[in-house]
Design an enzyme around this catalytic site. Structure first.
Site, PDB file in Angstrom:
ATOM      1  N   HIS A   1      -6.084   1.154  -3.651  1.00  0.00           N
ATOM      2  CA  HIS A   1      -5.011   0.560  -2.648  1.00  0.00           C
ATOM      3  C   HIS A   1      -4.605  -0.615  -3.046  1.00  0.00           C
ATOM      4  O   HIS A   1      -4.993  -1.390  -4.213  1.00  0.00           O
ATOM      5  CB  HIS A   1      -5.646   0.531  -1.382  1.00  0.00           C
ATOM      6  CG  HIS A   1      -6.678  -0.616  -1.160  1.00  0.00           C
ATOM      7  ND1 HIS A   1      -6.577  -1.477  -0.177  1.00  0.00           N
ATOM      8  CD2 HIS A   1      -7.670  -0.966  -2.023  1.00  0.00           C
ATOM      9  CE1 HIS A   1      -7.315  -2.635  -0.429  1.00  0.00           C
ATOM     10  NE2 HIS A   1      -8.365  -2.241  -1.492  1.00  0.00           N
TER      11      HIS A   1
ATOM     12  N   HIS B   1      -2.699   0.923   7.228  1.00  0.00           N
ATOM     13  CA  HIS B   1      -3.009   0.617   5.509  1.00  0.00           C
ATOM     14  C   HIS B   1      -3.494   2.040   5.022  1.00  0.00           C
ATOM     15  O   HIS B   1      -4.116   2.820   5.880  1.00  0.00           O
ATOM     16  CB  HIS B   1      -4.000  -0.161   5.543  1.00  0.00           C
ATOM     17  CG  HIS B   1      -4.412  -0.573   3.955  1.00  0.00           C
ATOM     18  ND1 HIS B   1      -3.584  -1.360   3.378  1.00  0.00           N
ATOM     19  CD2 HIS B   1      -5.531  -0.433   3.197  1.00  0.00           C
ATOM     20  CE1 HIS B   1      -4.004  -1.197   2.313  1.00  0.00           C
ATOM     21  NE2 HIS B   1      -5.253  -1.054   2.199  1.00  0.00           N
TER      22      HIS B   1
ATOM     23  N   CYS C   1       0.835  -1.176  -0.032  1.00  0.00           N
ATOM     24  CA  CYS C   1      -0.191  -0.132   0.022  1.00  0.00           C
ATOM     25  C   CYS C   1       0.923   1.246   0.207  1.00  0.00           C
ATOM     26  O   CYS C   1       0.546   2.370  -0.623  1.00  0.00           O
ATOM     27  CB  CYS C   1      -1.075  -0.148   0.975  1.00  0.00           C
ATOM     28  SG  CYS C   1      -0.295   0.167   2.708  1.00  0.00           S
TER      29      CYS C   1
END
Length: 176
Positions: free
Chosen positions: A146, A134, A82
């Protein structure tokens, strides 16, 4: 298959297996390295990029949708995690020295309040017991892009997705 091809195949298989094992054992967020290991000192000075760079950031991000997830990855050829996706996408629109980890990205970005979320802003999620474990890039219409996790690909997902809606922590921006 000749001997050289067989050796190449064996090496490649071992690398894939090792990479898969690393991806399974670790989440998207990597622990920040001390400044001495990161290649010098790094200040947590906020990035303040011009607003007209939002669309080039999104265009660059959309180019790599469907690229495989790779733990520690930060290129279309090698795959993305990510924060590697963010580093690569932002790296295409600025010459600034950029962070690598999700927590470092949080340090160089500014909070976005409520309905002020705009295309190109970052969205952060608590997926590993910490608020910045994240992240993705908001693309509008309630969606973000993502690099999810092992076995996945860079993808566009709705913010109200059951998994992510429960884990959303905040939005932040690198734009002035």
């Amino acid at each position: 298959m000749d001997g050289a091809s067989a050796q190449c195949w064996e090496r490649r298989s071992a690398l894939v297996l090792a990479g898969s094992l690393l991806a399974v054992l670790a989440g998207c967020s990597t622990k920040p390295r001390p400044a001495a290991q990161a290649g010098g000192t790094r200040s947590a000075q906020a990035l303040n990029l011009a607003d007209d760079l939002r669309e080039p950031l999104l265009a660059r991000t959309m180019l790599v949708v469907n690229t495989p997830y790779t733990y520690g990855g930060n290129s279309p050829e090698g795959g993305f995690d990510c924060s590697g996706l963010i580093q690569w996408a932002v790296g295409g629109i600025t010459d600034s020295r950029l962070p690598r980890t999700t927590s470092q990205w949080a340090q160089v970005s500014s909070p976005v309040q409520g309905r002020s979320l705009m295309r190109g802003d970052f969205v952060f999620f608590n997926t590993l017991g910490k608020p910045h474990s994240h992240m993705g890039i908001f693309v509008g219409n309630g969606q973000f892009v993502h690099a999810p996790s092992s076995g996945g690909t860079v993808q566009r997902v709705r913010m109200d997705n059951v998994y992510f809606a429960k884990r959303f922590t905040e939005a932040r921006s690198i734009f002035s």
